[in-house]
Write a protein that holds these residues in place. Structure first.
Motif, PDB file in Angstrom:
ATOM      1  N   GLU A 128      13.023  -1.445  -2.580  1.00 19.64           N
ATOM      2  CA  GLU A 128      12.180  -1.083  -3.723  1.00 19.64           C
ATOM      3  C   GLU A 128      13.040  -1.090  -5.000  1.00 19.64           C
ATOM      4  N   ILE A 129      14.232  -0.536  -4.921  1.00 25.43           N
ATOM      5  CA  ILE A 129      15.119  -0.489  -6.096  1.00 25.43           C
ATOM      6  C   ILE A 129      15.537  -1.911  -6.478  1.00 25.43           C
ATOM      7  N   SER A 189      21.056   4.269  -6.142  1.00 28.95           N
ATOM      8  CA  SER A 189      20.216   3.380  -6.954  1.00 28.95           C
ATOM      9  C   SER A 189      21.069   2.620  -7.956  1.00 28.95           C
ATOM     10  N   LEU A 242      13.048   8.474  -9.175  1.00 29.40           N
ATOM     11  CA  LEU A 242      12.853   8.565  -7.727  1.00 29.40           C
ATOM     12  C   LEU A 242      12.216   9.898  -7.382  1.00 29.40           C
ATOM     13  N   ALA A 249       9.848   5.207  -8.105  1.00 31.70           N
ATOM     14  CA  ALA A 249      10.312   4.754  -6.784  1.00 31.70           C
ATOM     15  C   ALA A 249      10.332   5.931  -5.818  1.00 31.70           C
TER      16      ALA A 249
END
Lengths: 513, 360
Positions: free
Chosen positions: A131-132, A164, A84, A113
């Motif tokens: 997105e995760i 996450s 991330l 991400a």
């Protein structure tokens, strides 16, 4: 009573300790499946001491198994990395500096991400749960369960990594997730690398710890068992299944901790002379000094705490040239008992020099009686030079320090060492590793950046210290015994004087059940 | 003459840039990794000589500005420098013809090569310092009195800030620092914009090639087991000032910069060496006598492997060779010495006594 076991590449050593005294010790060959060797060692130990196994309070195991798996690229599982930090960090994606064979061995895949933090705690970009989720589905579709998650400046703020992980678990309930913030320090690539190594070892860790468990069950030992970490503290069996990477280099650490215990010294240089190499390390307040720079494991740069040791090519089996001016780095290794002159062989080794010089009585001393005195003296000079150089390289100041000599090859060390206030050769030095495991304590660590615009330096230090103490207690330490053993403060260059990185380590005795 | 840089040349350039970094300039590890990845993706950067530029060509220097601790954690998005250059082009209504290296010492030696590949622009062989210095104005462009504006800073979100007018080097440095911190502690920097004719007059020519020659010599010495200190000083017209080990390092932070002093003892006894540093090594003393001062280059390398040693990794017990190398002649004019001489670093009582010769 405690049992300490060191599972090395060659030997499995075990010791039985009651408080501070060594009641029994044993050495057996390490077996391919590890647990057979442990069972053998335990049987010998119990037989030697007439031990009632119900009296055992704990079993502490040190192992090089996981380091070897990475070095040999064996038993590693397919691993995915989620980082991330978008839009930042794209220029150097995860695993960019992995050796090709290792990347292939773990079938490494990565996903970038949004998220991550700035050095001062601001978000680089907002965390994006969808997105995760999308990434988790892709990982699931690929059939991967080992996952490493890294986020920029996660040592300052761990929240994005934790969020996450929670989302990934919704999609992949049996995921084995390693968060980079739980392992490494500032330095994204190196911390992420350590997390990836940890993730790809998870299956092996589960199997190995289960093997330890069954070995103890076979011996009807019901006491809890612990695995030793590379900073000289212990982790529970469950924690070790989650963090196998923390065992890397625990061998030298246990050896140094054992040396400290056996000698009663807390600040000293430890010289461990083996058959092929000599490892030199520094004890500070009873713990090994940690390497300040990146440490390579199996060709991968990592930055988590590792003991700072210097290894030189000098040991009892080191080859000595015909004029005596060269000693090592080649060695006859474990074949010393066949090849050295004193054992009836035809190879001149450092051990032969030690015997010829009258340092030790090993094997048949008459075999070296005819050696040229000039040769013996030259080789002694060379050994002395190698040791003096290694000791001096590891010291942090010119002030003399005590030296503790351990390991089978320490018979080479009869001459005075420059910069040493004294040289101590403690008893039981051959099983210092297992003793180091048996006496290990419980630790907690904090490492993050504080903004001194918001609090004073004293407040920041106090906060860091209490965080470290709380972590040690949470890991199983007895709060009354916890003390701070390490404080490091690094002001951040090129930034105005408001940001400083503080690392604190606290250690305490294992809380009795 | 135009030539290209291949992946195989990255390591020697990085080593040479480290040697010319005189202890500062930052680690080249991540920069070299990034450059190799960029070459894999985009091919080989083109390098030209200053004399290849037309007098009316437009060039700009690019690099990274920020804190080393941030740069190892918040890795770049990658387009920060390129966006800054594009911003300047939009502002000026003109395309750039080439990129310049601002500082050959340390990691910023490699940044223009990466940015040049991204923008399809050639990189001019040379730089504005011939070494590393801690502040923006300590380069031959400022010394020649060139404008600092327009200047551009790019962040990792694609934002670009253009400075249309800057009245002094002091304020250029000050504003750029404040913005860099607000951009997360690291930014891509493009400045100054220089016309081809001025590039030829102000640039220290050929320092990229020099860095590569130094690095290649070190690698060859390693393979051959020969002395890296001798081969470097043979190339740079310098001399080996000292061989010994570090016996003491004393550092403190002063206004965001590391200041310190190290003491070195020779092997086998004799006079000690003392070196003062502020990110870069500034003054070397032997037996209390000054033997080299900034702007001449004072670099530490590993005694046996020739690996350049940055001031951030100094510690007791390191075995080093101390190299003294004469500064390029551009840094030794009276005007230059006001900006980069000992007095500029707070040594108003120290007179610059140049080593014989020039760096190249």
């Amino acid at each position: 009573m405690r049992i300490g076991i060191d599972v090395g590449g060659t030997n499995t050593d075990a010791v039985l300790m009651d408080g501070m005294s060594v009641l029994a010790f044993t050495k057996t060959p390490t077996t391919p499946n590890v647990s057979d060797g442990i069972v053998t060692a335990l049987k010998q130990l119990i037989a030697a001491s007439n031990l009632d196994v119900s009296k055992i309070d704990g079993v502490m195991i040190g192992t090089t198994h996981f380091t070897n798996a990475v070095v040999e690229r064996k038993h590693l599982q397919p691993t995915a990395v989620i980082r991330l930090g978008l839009p930042a960090t794209v220029c150097l994606p995860p695993m960019v500096d992995f050796p090709d064979d290792l990347r292939a061995a773990i079938n490494g895949r990565y996903f970038l991400a949004h998220g991550g933090h700035e050095f001062d705690g601001r978000e680089i970009s907002p965390f994006a749960p969808d997105e995760i989720r999308r990434i988790a589905s892709e990982i699931k579709a690929a059939g991967i369960t080992a996952i490493a998650i890294s986020s920029v400046f996660s040592p300052v703020n761990t929240s994005f990594e934790a969020q996450s992980a929670a989302i990934v678990r919704e999609t992949i309930p049996d995921a084995n997730i390693t968060l980079s913030s739980t392992i490494g320090r500032i330095g994204l690539l190196e911390r992420e690398n350590a997390a990836i190594l940890n993730a790809c070892l998870r299956d092996l860790a589960l199997r190995t710890v289960a093997g330890f468990k069954s070995a103890l069950a076979e011996m009807q030992i019901a006491a809890p068992f612990y695995i030793s970490q590379n900073d000289g503290t212990l982790m529970s069996a469950d924690f070790a299944s989650d963090y196998p990477v923390l065992t890397f280099a625990s061998g030298p650490t246990n050896s140094m901790r054992g040396a400290a215990f056996l000698s009663g010294l807390k600040d000293a240089i430890v010289i461990d002379v083996g058959g092929t190499t000599t490892d030199v390390g520094i004890l500070q307040r009873g713990f090994p000094r940690v390497a300040a720079l990146a440490v390579q494991i199996g060709g991968v740069r990592t930055n988590f705490r590792m003991p700072d040791t210097l290894s030189i090519g000098l040991g009892g089996g080191s080859l000595v040239s015909a004029d005596g001016h060269r000693v090592g780095p080649q060695s006859v290794g474990y074949e010393i008992t066949r090849k050295a002159l004193v054992f009836g062989g035809d190879t001149l080794t450092a051990t032969d020099i030690a015997v010829a010089a009258g340092y030790a009585e090993v094997g048949d001393t008459s075999k070296v009686a005819g050696l040229d005195a000039a040769l013996v003296s030259a080789a002694q000079d060379r050994i002395e030079e190698l040791i003096n150089n290694a000791v001096d390289r590891m010291k942090t100041s010119a002030a003399p320090m005590p030296v503790i000599a351990v390991g089978g090859g320490s018979i080479l060390l009869k001459r005075p060492i420059v910069g040493a206030s004294e040289v101590v050769m403690p008893p039981h030095f051959a099983v210092a590793n297992a003793i180091g495991a048996a006496i290990a304590q419980i630790g907690g660590e904090t490492d993050r950046i504080f903004s001194l615009a918001e609090m004073s330096r004293d407040q920041a230090l106090a906060t860091a210290k209490s965080e470290a103490i709380d972590k040690a207690v949470a890991a199983g330490a007895d709060r009354d015994t916890v003390e701070i053993v390490e404080v490091e403060e690094v002001p951040l260059a090129y930034l105005p004087g408001n940001a400083t990185r503080i690392m604190v380590k606290a250690v305490g005795d294992l809380k009795e059940a | 003459m135009e030539r290209t840089i291949t992946s195989e040349q990255v390591e020697p350039i990085a080593i040479g840039a480290g040697v010319l970094g005189t202890g500062g300039g930052g680690s080249t590890y991540l920069g070299a990794l990034w450059l190799r990845e960029t070459i894999k993706r985009l091919g080989s950067p083109r390098v030209i000589d200053a004399d290849d530029l037309a007098d009316d060509a437009l060039a700009v220097s690019v690099g990274k500005m920020g804190a080393p601790t941030v740069s190892i954690e918040k890795l770049a998005q990658g387009d920060e420098m390129a966006n800054a250059v594009r911003g300047l082009e939009a502002h000026l209504g003109r395309r750039m013809d080439a990129l310049l290296i601002g500082e050959i010492g340390g990691s910023n030696a490699l940044m223009p090569l990466i940015c040049g590949l991204q923008l399809g622009l050639p990189i001019v062989d040379g730089d504005g310092m011939g070494r590393a210095f801690p502040e923006l104005q300590m380069d031959t462009f400022s010394i020649a009195g060139l404008d600092h504006h327009p200047m551009a800073l790019g962040d990792s979100h694609g934002n670009v800030i253009i400075f249309h007018k800057l009245d002094s080097t002091h304020r250029a440095e000050q504003y750029a620092r404040v913005l860099t911190i607000s951009m997360g502690g690291e930014a891509g920097l493009a400045m100054p914009v220089v016309m081809g004719a001025q590039v030829k007059q102000t640039l220290i020519h050929g320092t990229l090639t020099l860095a590569e020659r130094i690095g290649r010599a070190v690698l060859n010495a390693r393979r051959a087991g020969s002395d890296p200190a001798e081969v470097i000083t043979a190339i740079t017209h310098g001399r080996v000032l000292f061989r010994g080990k570090i016996v003491d390092v004393d550092r403190r932070m002063v206004q965001g910069f590391t200041r310190g002093r190290m003491r070195l003892a020779p092997f086998g006894g004799g006079a000690e060496m003392v070196i003062d540093f502020q990110n870069e090594n500034l003054i070397a003393y032997r037996d209390g006598e000054i033997v080299a001062t900034v702007p001449d280059l004072i670099s530490l390398i590993g005694l046996e492997d020739g690996e350049p040693i940055g001031t951030e990794s100094l510690r007791y017990g390191l075995r080093v060779a101390v190299l003294g190398m004469p500064a390029p002649k551009e840094l030794k004019t009276l005007r230059a010495l006001e900006v980069v001489g000992p007095a500029a670093f707070g040594y108003s009582e120290v007179l610059f006594t140049p080593m014989a010769g020039d760096l190249l």
